[in-house]
Design an enzyme around this catalytic site. Structure first.
Site, PDB file in Angstrom:
ATOM      1  CB  CYS A   2      48.980  41.819  37.126  1.00 62.77           C
ATOM      2  SG  CYS A   2      48.298  40.121  36.992  1.00 62.77           S
ATOM      3  NE  ARG A  27      46.240  47.386  38.774  1.00 59.17           N
ATOM      4  CZ  ARG A  27      45.610  47.958  37.747  1.00 59.17           C
ATOM      5  NH1 ARG A  27      45.170  49.412  37.959  1.00 59.17           N
ATOM      6  NH2 ARG A  27      45.084  47.585  36.756  1.00 59.17           N
ATOM      7  CD1 TRP A  76      44.321  39.214  42.345  1.00 57.21           C
ATOM      8  CD2 TRP A  76      43.467  38.389  40.298  1.00 57.21           C
ATOM      9  NE1 TRP A  76      42.908  38.805  42.495  1.00 57.21           N
ATOM     10  CE2 TRP A  76      42.499  38.316  41.317  1.00 57.21           C
ATOM     11  CE3 TRP A  76      43.246  37.892  39.097  1.00 57.21           C
ATOM     12  CZ2 TRP A  76      41.234  37.850  41.156  1.00 57.21           C
ATOM     13  CZ3 TRP A  76      41.986  37.396  38.728  1.00 57.21           C
ATOM     14  CH2 TRP A  76      40.821  37.164  39.639  1.00 57.21           C
ATOM     15  CG  ASN A 112      49.646  43.647  34.326  1.00 59.27           C
ATOM     16  OD1 ASN A 112      50.222  42.880  35.038  1.00 59.27           O
ATOM     17  ND2 ASN A 112      49.263  44.996  34.748  1.00 59.27           N
ATOM     18  N   GLY A 113      47.272  40.382  32.238  1.00 55.85           N
ATOM     19  CA  GLY A 113      45.950  40.017  31.309  1.00 55.85           C
ATOM     20  C   GLY A 113      46.307  38.623  31.003  1.00 55.85           C
ATOM     21  CD  GLU A 495      27.881  50.893  45.733  1.00 57.41           C
ATOM     22  OE1 GLU A 495      27.678  49.812  45.151  1.00 57.41           O
ATOM     23  OE2 GLU A 495      29.046  51.227  46.157  1.00 57.41           O
ATOM     24  CE  LYS A 499      31.645  49.592  48.176  1.00 50.65           C
ATOM     25  NZ  LYS A 499      31.236  49.958  46.884  1.00 50.65           N
ATOM     26  CD  GLU A 502      33.222  46.129  47.513  1.00 52.58           C
ATOM     27  OE1 GLU A 502      33.766  45.779  46.707  1.00 52.58           O
ATOM     28  OE2 GLU A 502      32.570  47.082  47.460  1.00 52.58           O
ATOM     29  CG  HIS A 518       6.968  37.637  45.477  1.00 57.07           C
ATOM     30  ND1 HIS A 518       5.569  37.198  45.049  1.00 57.07           N
ATOM     31  CD2 HIS A 518       6.844  38.901  45.553  1.00 57.07           C
ATOM     32  CE1 HIS A 518       5.017  38.208  45.171  1.00 57.07           C
ATOM     33  NE2 HIS A 518       5.502  39.116  45.237  1.00 57.07           N
ATOM     34  CE  LYS A 617      39.454  51.370  42.536  1.00 57.69           C
ATOM     35  NZ  LYS A 617      38.231  51.618  43.391  1.00 57.69           N
TER      36      LYS A 617
HETATM   37  C1  F6R Z   1      32.906  47.450  44.273  1.00 61.57           C
HETATM   38  C2  F6R Z   1      33.628  48.118  43.056  1.00 61.57           C
HETATM   39  C3  F6R Z   1      33.254  47.095  42.051  1.00 61.57           C
HETATM   40  C4  F6R Z   1      33.569  48.117  40.502  1.00 61.57           C
HETATM   41  C5  F6R Z   1      33.507  47.097  39.317  1.00 61.57           C
HETATM   42  C6  F6R Z   1      33.591  48.063  38.319  1.00 61.57           C
HETATM   43  O1  F6R Z   1      33.151  48.273  45.335  1.00 61.57           O
HETATM   44  O2  F6R Z   1      34.659  48.824  43.202  1.00 61.57           O
HETATM   45  O3  F6R Z   1      32.060  46.524  41.731  1.00 61.57           O
HETATM   46  O4  F6R Z   1      32.439  48.945  40.670  1.00 61.57           O
HETATM   47  O5  F6R Z   1      34.426  46.365  39.239  1.00 61.57           O
HETATM   48  O6  F6R Z   1      34.779  49.098  38.190  1.00 61.57           O
HETATM   49  P1  F6R Z   1      34.935  50.251  37.194  1.00 61.57           P
HETATM   50  O7  F6R Z   1      34.053  51.091  37.697  1.00 61.57           O
HETATM   51  O8  F6R Z   1      36.505  50.390  37.128  1.00 61.57           O
HETATM   52  O9  F6R Z   1      34.502  49.648  35.789  1.00 61.57           O
END
Ligand code: F6R
Length: 622
Positions: A2, A27, A76, A112-113, A495, A499, A502, A518, A617
Site C-alpha cells: 500500500c 508499489r 493492496w 499500511n500493514g 535471477e 525476471k 514475474e 535427478h 515493490k
Molecule cells: C524481484 C524483486 C523481489 C525483491 C524482494 C526483496 O524482481 O524485486 O524479489 O528482490 O522482494 O526486496 P528487497 O530487496 O526490497 O528486500
C-alpha cells in the site's frame, strides 16, 4: 504494497495527493482513496477500485475536492477483498455504505500493514456500540482511536498512544481528527513513513518518490513515535506523549530519477541505469585505489574476525546472496550459508562466535528480512545490511550498513539495485580477502581494475539489446523455459528465471545443471527452450554436457557465455556473448541479457511490465 500520502499547507490538497499516489503506483495496489478537509468542515472521502485513473476521474483531477489538508492511499488488499468499501480512508463514524462522502466522523485514517489482533479489538468495539461497514483491520484501528479519544477525552497524541499499545502487527498510520483542522497525525511500527517540510507546506509519505518533487528535507519517524503535521511545521512525540526532537535529513536522489525520461517503462530505464548504479556504488566504497569499509564500521580487524557469514534475504536479493556465497568462499575463504529470510526467522538458529549476518535489501523494509535481522541481533550476532534506501528500517537497525547507490527503483522487478548489491558484495569480498592475507596488493589492484571496468562492459551489452529483443519475441508464448548453470552460473540462472516469470508470466525454472537428471529432465520435450549460463571456465564443459542431454531430448538451446568461448556454438542453437571479466564478477554482466530477455518477453506479450500482477515493490507484510 500500500501507499500513503498526506499534505497540509496552503495549496489545494487533492491534486498534491493524487500526484503523490501516482508516484507510488509502482508499489502495487487494487484500489485508492482520498480524504480532504476544508477548514473546520468534515473530511470528504472519495474512493474507487482499480487503477488510480478511476479516482482521478471521480474527483475531476482533485478539483472537486476543496481543502488544503488531506490524506490519500493506494490499497493492496490484505483483510477483505479489493472493493470500494474496503478501500481507504476509513472513518470512525457509524455509517452505512462504503464510508464515502461527507461522513460524520471524529477520526479519518489510512493504514499500511497488518493489525494481527484486529478481530479481538473489533469484538470489544462492537460491545461498545461501534458498527463496521468494511472487512478491514484499518477501520478497527480508526474506531479504536476514536474510542480512546472520546472515553478519556484526551488529545489525538494520547488517543493514538493508547491505541499503539493495544494493537499488534506492523503499520504506518495517517489520521485526521475533526476537532483539529489543518493537522495530520502519523505513527508507524515496522512500516515505512517519512515526513517532508518545505516552507509552509508539510508532506507525509510511505515512500520517498511520492514527495521528491516537493521537498528534499525529510524526517524519518521512528517506531512507535507520533508525528503531528501542521502547515510547514512538524512535532514529534514518544509513547509517553512527551515531545521529542528528530533531526531532518536531506534526500540526495534526483527528482528526475523517479521519472521515465522518455523510456517506455521504468524497468528498461533502470536496466539502462545499471552502469551508473554500479559506478556510483563502487565510487562510494573505493577511495584512492583502496576499498574503504571503515565508514560502515567494518575495520580490517572486524573483517579478520569474521568466522562465517550467513546471508538472509528475499527474492532477487537472495539471488545476490547465492552469488555472494561463491564469491566470498572462493576469494575470502569465509564459510557462507545463504538463507531465505522467511525461513531463517522461524527456525532454531545455531550460530558460532564471530558469525556475521548479512541482510541484503533494496527497500530496507522487507518484513521477512527485517525479522531475520532482528532475530540475529537478539541472538547477539553482528549484523551488516546492504541497503539502497537511506534511513530505511533495516539500515537503521543493522550494526553496519553498506549503502548501494542505485537511486530510486520504481519498476517492481529489480534490476539496477540487484547490480548495485553485487558491486557492494564484490568490495566486501575483495577487502576481506586482502586483509585476511589471501591476496597480495597486485592481485588487489587487479581486482579493483576489473571492478572499475564493469560499468563500461554493461554499456556494451546494452548496445546489443536488439538481438535479445528479437529472441524474446520469438519465445514470448513459450509454456516453460529452463535456465541451467553451475556454481555462480546457477545463481545467475535463478535471477534470469525470476525476471522472466514475474514480468512475462511464462513459467520457468532455474536448475543447477548437474541436478537436472535427478528428476526435472523428464520435463524436457521438443522445442522447449533451455538457457545454459556458462561464464565459469572450470564448469563450462560440464554445463555443455548437461545442455547436450537436453538437446538430445528435443530442447532448443540458448547459451549465455563470454566472448572467446565460441566452441559453445557446436551445441547451442542461439548464443549471447558478454565481455569477459574476472570470473567472480561475471554475474554483473551475464544478468543483463537475462533482464532484457525477461523485459522483452513481457513487452511482447503486451503486459504491464512495471507493475506485474499480484506483486508489490516492497513486501512489508509476511
Ligand atoms: C524481484 C524483486 C523481489 C525483491 C524482494 C526483496 O524482481 O524485486 O524479489 O528482490 O522482494 O526486496 P528487497 O530487496 O526490497 O528486500
Amino acid at each position: 504494497m500500500c501507499g500513503i500520502v498526506g499534505y497540509t499547507g496552503t495549496q489545494q490538497a487533492a491534486p498534491v495527493l493524487l500526484d503523490g499516489l501516482a508516484r507510488l503506483e509502482y508499489r502495487g495496489y487494487d484500489s485508492a482513496g482520498l480524504a480532504v478537509r476544508n477548514g473546520s468542515d468534515l473530511a470528504e472521502v472519495v474512493k474507487s477500485t482499480g487503477k488510480l485513473r478511476g479516482l482521478i476521474e471521480k474527483t475531476d483531477g482533485g478539483r472537486s475536492l476543496a481543502g488544503t489538508c488531506g490524506i490519500g492511499h493506494t490499497r493492496w488488499a490484505t483483510h477483505g477483498e479489493p472493493s470500494q468499501t474496503n478501500a481507504h480512508p476509513h472513518v470512525s463514524g457509524n455509517c452505512s455504505g462504503s464510508g464515502s462522502g461527507l461522513v460524520e466522523s471524529e477520526v479519518t485514517g489510512v493504514h499500511n500493514g497488518i493489525i494481527e489482533n484486529y478481530l479481538e479489538l473489533k469484538e470489544k468495539l462492537s460491545r461498545h456500540g461501534y458498527q463496521f461497514y468494511s472487512d478491514t483491520d484499518t477501520e478497527v484501528v480508526v474506531k479504536l482511536i476514536d474510542y480512546y479519544y472520546k472515553k478519556y477525552k484526551i488529545g489525538p497524541v494520547d488517543a493514538i498512544n493508547r491505541t499503539l499499545v493495544r494493537i499488534r502487527g506492523t503499520y504506518a498510520l495517517a489520521l485526521m481528527f475533526r476537532d483539529y483542522p489543518g493537522e495530520i497525525y502519523a505513527a508507524r511500527k515496522d512500516a515505512p513513513m517519512i515526513i517532508g517540510i518545505d516552507g509552509s507546506e508539510s508532506y507525509l509519505a510511505s515512500d520517498v518518490p511520492a514527495i521528491l518533487n516537493y521537498t528534499r528535507t525529510v524526517y524519518y519517524i521512528g517506531n512507535l513515535q507520533i508525528a503531528q503535521l501542521r502547515p510547514g511545521e512538524v512535532h514529534f512525540f514518544d509513547l509517553n506523549g512527551d515531545e521529542i526532537q528528530l533531526e531532518s535529513t536531506q534526500i540526495t536522489w534526483d527528482a528526475k530519477s523517479a521519472e521515465k525520461n522518455g523510456f517506455e517503462h521504468f524497468m528498461i530505464k533502470e536496466i539502462y541505469e545499471q552502469p551508473a548504479a554500479v559506478r556510483d556504488t563502487l565510487t562510494s566504497l573505493v577511495t584512492e585505489g583502496r576499498i574503504t569499509l571503515e565508514a560502515a564500521g567494518l575495520s580490517d580487524e572486524v573483517l579478520r574476525g569474521i568466522s562465517s557469514v550467513r546471508i538472509a534475504a528475499c527474492g532477487s536479493a537472495w539471488h545476490v546472496g547465492m552469488a555472494a556465497q561463491y564469491i566470498l568462499e572462493d576469494l575470502a575463504e569465509i564459510p557462507v550459508r545463504v538463507e531465505l529470510a522467511s525461513e531463517y526467522r522461524y527456525r532454531k538458529v545455531l550460530h558460532v562466535d564471530g558469525e556475521l549476518l548479512v541482510v541484503i535489501s533494496q527497500s530496507g523494509e522487507t518484513a521477512d528480512s527485517l525479522a531475520a535481522l532482528r532475530k540475529a541481533k537478539d541472538l547477539g550476532i553482528r549484523t551488516l545490511a546492504i541497503v539502497n534506501v537511506v534511513g530505511s528500517t533495516i539500515a537503521r537497525e543493522a550494526d553496519h550498513v553498506l549503502y548501494t547507490h542505485a537511486g530510486p527503483e520504481i519498476a517492481v522487478a529489480t534490476t539496477k539495485a540487484f547490480s548495485a548489491q553485487l558491486a557492494a558484495i564484490y568490495c566486501f569480498a575483495v577487502q576481506a580477502a586482502y586483509v585476511r592475507g589471501l591476496i597480495d596488493s597486485d592481485q588487489y589492484d587487479g581486482y579493483l581494475r576489473e571492478l572499475a571496468s564493469i560499468p563500461d562492459k554493461i554499456e556494451r551489452i546494452l548496445e546489443e539489446k536488439e538481438r535479445i529483443q528479437w529472441f524474446a519475441a520469438k519465445y514470448a508464448n513459450a509454456r516453460d523455459i529452463f535456465f541451467i548453470g553451475r556454481g555462480l552460473d546457477y545463481a545467475i540462472s535463478l535471477e534470469g528465471s525470476l525476471k522472466l516469470k514475474e514480468i512475462s508470466y511464462v513459467h520457468s525454472e532455474a536448475y543447477a545443471a548437474g541436478e537436472l537428471k535427478h528428476g526435472t529432465i523428464s520435463l524436457i520435450e521438443d522445442n522447449l527452450l533451455v538457457i545454459g549460463v556458462l561464464t565459469q571456465k572450470d564448469l563450462f564443459e560440464k554445463t555443455i554436457s548437461n545442455m547436450a542431454e537436453c538437446k538430445a531430448r528435443g530442447a532448443f538451446l540458448m547459451a549465455l557465455t563470454s566472448y572467446g568461448n565460441y566452441s559453445v556454438e557446436d551445441s547451442a542453437n542461439f548464443t549471447v556473448y558478454v565481455p569477459k571479466t574476472d570470473p567472480h564478477f561475471m554475474a554483473s554482466l551475464a544478468v543483463v541479457p537475462l533482464q532484457l530477455f525477461g523485459y522483452y518477453s513481457g513487452v511482447a506479450r503486451g503486459l504491464d511490465v512495471d507493475k506485474p500482477r499480484n506483486l508489490a515493490k516492497s513486501v512489508t507484510v509476511e
